[in-house]
Design an enzyme around this catalytic site. Structure first.
Site, PDB file in Angstrom:
ATOM      1  N   ASP A  22      55.321   6.047  14.006  1.00 28.74           N
ATOM      2  CA  ASP A  22      54.525   6.358  15.184  1.00 28.74           C
ATOM      3  C   ASP A  22      53.099   6.729  14.786  1.00 28.74           C
ATOM      4  O   ASP A  22      52.604   6.281  13.752  1.00 28.74           O
ATOM      5  CB  ASP A  22      55.205   7.499  15.964  1.00 28.74           C
ATOM      6  N   HIS A  24      51.386  11.324  20.411  1.00 31.53           N
ATOM      7  CA  HIS A  24      52.575  10.542  20.756  1.00 31.53           C
ATOM      8  C   HIS A  24      53.710  10.751  19.763  1.00 31.53           C
ATOM      9  O   HIS A  24      54.856  11.018  20.141  1.00 31.53           O
ATOM     10  CB  HIS A  24      52.154   9.070  20.820  1.00 31.53           C
ATOM     11  N   SER A  30      58.721   5.039  25.653  1.00 34.88           N
ATOM     12  CA  SER A  30      58.494   5.771  24.409  1.00 34.88           C
ATOM     13  C   SER A  30      59.262   7.082  24.376  1.00 34.88           C
ATOM     14  O   SER A  30      59.631   7.568  23.312  1.00 34.88           O
ATOM     15  CB  SER A  30      57.004   6.099  24.241  1.00 34.88           C
TER      16      SER A  30
END
Length: 589
Positions: free
Chosen positions: A171, A211, A404
């Site tokens: 990520d 994220h 996600s």
């Protein structure tokens, strides 16, 4: 793909293209919120950067790539990284004819540009991401609806996951200093794969956005009384940063590096909440995209062959992946164009063979999130993906939405399966995720096709963490726990108490004793449950040799003991050198 964002109460819009597989209205804050000027590293660059440098995948036969590497250098290129085991070379060149020339070289099978923009100069001397200061830790840890929907809260009473199971977070990076992630963070196997080459410097794995930190918390935030709890709070997480700073794009060479790293470092599961930039879908009739498909596909097969299961987000365009028509968002690193698609054009890694493709449920737990992609025989399972509360850098928390956010729920359940079944292969875990999932019927929506058992919106259904740990019914009875830390020193004894009250009569013959002890040599330890009357029940007696940590639920016949009173977990360390702590323990009557 441009994302709107709401996080930590602030609504903002991203200024540049990113490919995080979460393009729902509640997502990502701009990089400026989390990235400060970082010091340049002092390592010598492998080559001098030049304006106009582009990156290419050169595909050849796995094994000895020396002849093709020589050909790269002889034809106006340089070798930036080489993955000989899968026959993939990452080459850089400023020559516009490089790809065409290399396609004519003997032994070269495919060549393709991985981007339509220049390789940044940072690739040759990468700056370390910022290490953010940490906010004060919360004093509460409520169990949230996403966890109850997949029965993770019930699973924790049975098995919180094994510290021997490693989950890779491929990520934007992970804030390893976050109080909810630090207890489970595995720095030894963390890395940056930005630009397609492993950077093992300490901190290179840190988040260049938010994220990856959010995803990591959903997988394995510690059950420590602070903030949030992950699906598998007992497993280890490693950060494999594949996003590049500034753009937060995930180019093919970065993904290849990350997947090979996962295979070589024993990750049982990886989470992949992104698509491989700059093409939302890679089509085999395009020479560049054909090389990307081949290179990333080989890397996934390599990782799977080494025992790693890849879990991936299906994407947030609300499109039918089984019936693709057009794409107007690619390439996202330059000027997008509208192009016609066929079913051969794939969202990768989500649509690669062997990968678990995850759709997002809405807040009800039984609907498709409005943004979630879908597709018959493509979606395998679903998980919560709207307003998911988890960790973000700096010791903070935020609610984000997207596939996600759904994918790491599934990665966490897969980690619980691996914890409960250490001999399971990736194929075994993938099959069990579907077999154990809760069936979800199609809503009144003509786009949803199939049966309740398997359909285009939810695949085989919403994942079930309780079944993953080997149970179909939650533990019954009163539950008590002590989350305080108690240090275990060499050649010493320590006790952690739990006061039980309000339970009628005696303890059950199947008293459940959940133990979470962090220690670097469990063969030193004797662990006992001490009843209120002083009776000792031995749980662990100096077995396990040099194994790290005890994270296990024991069953004790305590039916002769009065339930109410002070119970103790007693730990005796019988040797020198290795120390640890009682992290937490619990009783279920």
């Amino acid at each position: 793909m441009r994302l709107a964002a709401t996080a930590l109460g602030t609504t903002l819009a991203l200024a540049g293209p990113v490919s995080l597989a979460q393009a729902a209205p509640l997502d990502n804050e701009p990089l400026a919120a989390f990235t400060a000027t970082a010091p340049s590293n002092t390592a010598a660059a492998t080559a001098a950067w030049a304006a106009g440098t582009r990156a290419y995948l050169v595909i050849t036969t796995p094994g000895d790539t020396s002849a093709v590497r020589t050909a790269v250098a002889n034809n106006g290129g340089s070798v930036f990284a080489s993955y000989d085991a899968i026959g993939v070379i990452v080459a850089h060149s400023t020559s516009a004819s490089f790809a065409a020339t290399m396609r004519g070289v003997s032994g070269v099978q495919k060549v393709g540009a991985t981007r339509t923009s220049d390789v940044p100069a940072d690739a040759y001397n990468p700056a370390l991401p910022a290490n953010p200061s940490q906010a004060a830790a919360p004093t509460t840890e409520p169990v949230r609806s996403d966890m109850t929907q997949i029965k993770a809260d019930q699973a924790w009473a049975v098995n919180q996951g094994s510290a021997t199971v490693k989950v890779g977070i491929l990520d934007t990076g992970v804030d390893d200093q976050h109080q909810d992630l630090a207890p489970n963070f595995n720095a030894a196997d963390s890395v940056s794969c930005a630009y397609g080459k492993a950077d093992t410097r300490a901190g290179a794995w840190r988040d260049v956005d938010q994220h990856g930190t959010h995803v990591a918390g959903t997988v394995a935030a510690a059950k420590n009384g602070k903030g949030a709890i992950g699906v598998a709070p007992g497993v280890k997480i490693s950060s494999v940063r594949i996003a590049e700073p500034g753009t937060t794009l995930f180019f093919a060479e970065n993904t290849i590096c990350g997947l090979v790293w996962a295979g070589d470092h024993g990750f049982k599961v990886t989470n992949n909440s992104y698509y491989t930039d700059p093409w939302q879908f890679n089509c085999p009739n395009d020479l560049d995209q054909a090389a990307i498909l081949e290179g990333v596909g080989r890397a996934q097969a390599y990782a799977e062959g080494k025992g790693s299961l890849q879990v991936a987000a299906a994407g947030n365009s609300n499109v039918d992946l089984a019936n693709k028509t057009t794409d107007s968002s690619s390439p996202n690193d330059s000027t997008p164009v509208t192009r016609t698609l066929t079913s051969d054009c794939l969202d990768i890694p989500a649509e690669l063979p062997g990968v678990v493709t995850v759709a997002a449920n809405g807040t009800s737990g039984t609907s498709k999130a409005s943004f979630s992609n879908y597709g018959s025989n493509i979606i395998e399972v679903s998980a919560p993906g709207e307003s998911v509360y988890s960790t973000v850098p700096g010791g903070k928390y935020a609610s984000l939405s997207g596939t996600s956010m759904a994918s790491p729920h599934v990665a966490g359940v897969a980690a619980l399966l691996a914890s409960a079944n250490p001999t399971y292969t990736p194929a075994d875990i993938r099959a069990k995720l579907g077999e154990q999932a809760t069936d979800l019927a199609c809503p009144s929506d003509a786009r949803c096709t199939g049966t309740t058992a398997k359909n285009s919106f939810f695949g085989e259904g919403r994942v079930d963490a309780l079944k993953a740990v080997g149970s179909t019914t939650p533990p019954t009875g009163a539950y008590f726990e002590n989350l305080n830390d108690y240090a275990i020193a060499d050649n010493s004894t320590v006790e952690s108490p739990i006061t039980v009250s309000g339970v009628t009569g005696n303890a059950p013959a199947t008293l459940k004793v959940g133990v979470d002890i962090k220690h670097t040599y469990i063969g030193d330890l004797k662990v006992d449950l001490v009843a209120p009357d002083g009776t000792v029940y031995t749980l662990h007696n100096r077995t396990g040799s040099s194994t790290d940590n005890i994270l296990q639920t024991y069953t004790v016949d305590a039916s002769s003991e009065v339930a109410n009173g002070v119970w103790k977990l007693r730990v005796n360390d019988n040797a020198n050198q290795d120390t640890g702590r009682i992290d937490a323990w619990n009783l279920t009557f």
